[in-house]
Scaffold this motif. Structure first.
Motif, PDB file in Angstrom:
ATOM      1  N   GLU A   6      33.164  41.202  32.173  1.00 26.81           N
ATOM      2  CA  GLU A   6      34.476  42.161  33.232  1.00 26.81           C
ATOM      3  C   GLU A   6      35.269  42.321  32.937  1.00 26.81           C
ATOM      4  N   SER A   7      36.410  43.202  32.615  1.00 27.01           N
ATOM      5  CA  SER A   7      36.971  43.877  32.049  1.00 27.01           C
ATOM      6  C   SER A   7      38.478  44.804  32.862  1.00 27.01           C
ATOM      7  N   GLY A   8      39.221  44.671  32.301  1.00 26.03           N
ATOM      8  CA  GLY A   8      40.588  45.696  33.324  1.00 26.03           C
ATOM      9  C   GLY A   8      41.814  45.131  34.346  1.00 26.03           C
ATOM     10  N   GLY A   9      41.207  43.569  34.063  1.00 22.41           N
ATOM     11  CA  GLY A   9      42.829  42.843  34.632  1.00 22.41           C
ATOM     12  C   GLY A   9      43.497  42.875  34.693  1.00 22.41           C
ATOM     13  N   GLY A  10      44.570  42.389  35.228  1.00 22.23           N
ATOM     14  CA  GLY A  10      46.118  42.788  34.606  1.00 22.23           C
ATOM     15  C   GLY A  10      47.572  42.577  35.588  1.00 22.23           C
ATOM     16  N   LEU A  11      48.359  42.846  35.564  1.00 20.11           N
ATOM     17  CA  LEU A  11      49.405  42.129  36.548  1.00 20.11           C
ATOM     18  C   LEU A  11      49.768  43.734  36.732  1.00 20.11           C
TER      19      LEU A  11
END
Length: 125
Positions: A6-11
């Motif tokens: 997975e990728s694309g997470g953040g604040l």
């Protein structure tokens, strides 16, 4: 075997948007249905959305309907989760999962065969 990343997470601030991606590798020639789940601290893993192997049918948890959209690009072996109108209660680690076979609705994490390592999503108020 299928490996999921997975990728694309953040604040992001409340009301904002994020797009998560889940890249699959390994035996991706098989027909896998894909799901997204999330887990907040101290809570059980929660169903978010599911998409059939050909992308023809999607399912969502009630609290995500109208805000989240799951999609897939089989040519790229990638599944996406577009998240709009994010709320602080959406804060969690988001996981993608693959299930071999089946064309129904699979909201239980026990119905999936492979999992990614997760990506953190934090929504500030």
């Amino acid at each position: 075997q299928v490996q999921l990343v997975e990728s694309g997470g953040g604040l992001v601030q409340a009301g904002g948007s994020l797009r998560l991606s889940c890249a699959a590798s390994g035996r991706t020639e098989s027909s896998y249905a894909m799901g997204w789940f999330r887990q907040a601290p101290g809570k059980e893993r929660e169903f978010v959305a599911h998409i059939t192997w050909n992308g023809g049918t999607t399912y969502y948890a009630d609290s995500m309907k109208g805000r989240f959209t799951i999609s897939r690009d089989n040519a790229k072996n990638t599944v996406y989760l577009q998240m709009n109108s994010l709320k602080p209660e959406d804060t969690a680690v988001y996981y993608c999962a693959a299930r071999y076979g089946g064309s129904g609705y699979y909201p239980s994490p026990y119905e999936y065969n492979y999992w990614g390592q997760g990506t953190q999503v934090t929504v500030s108020s």
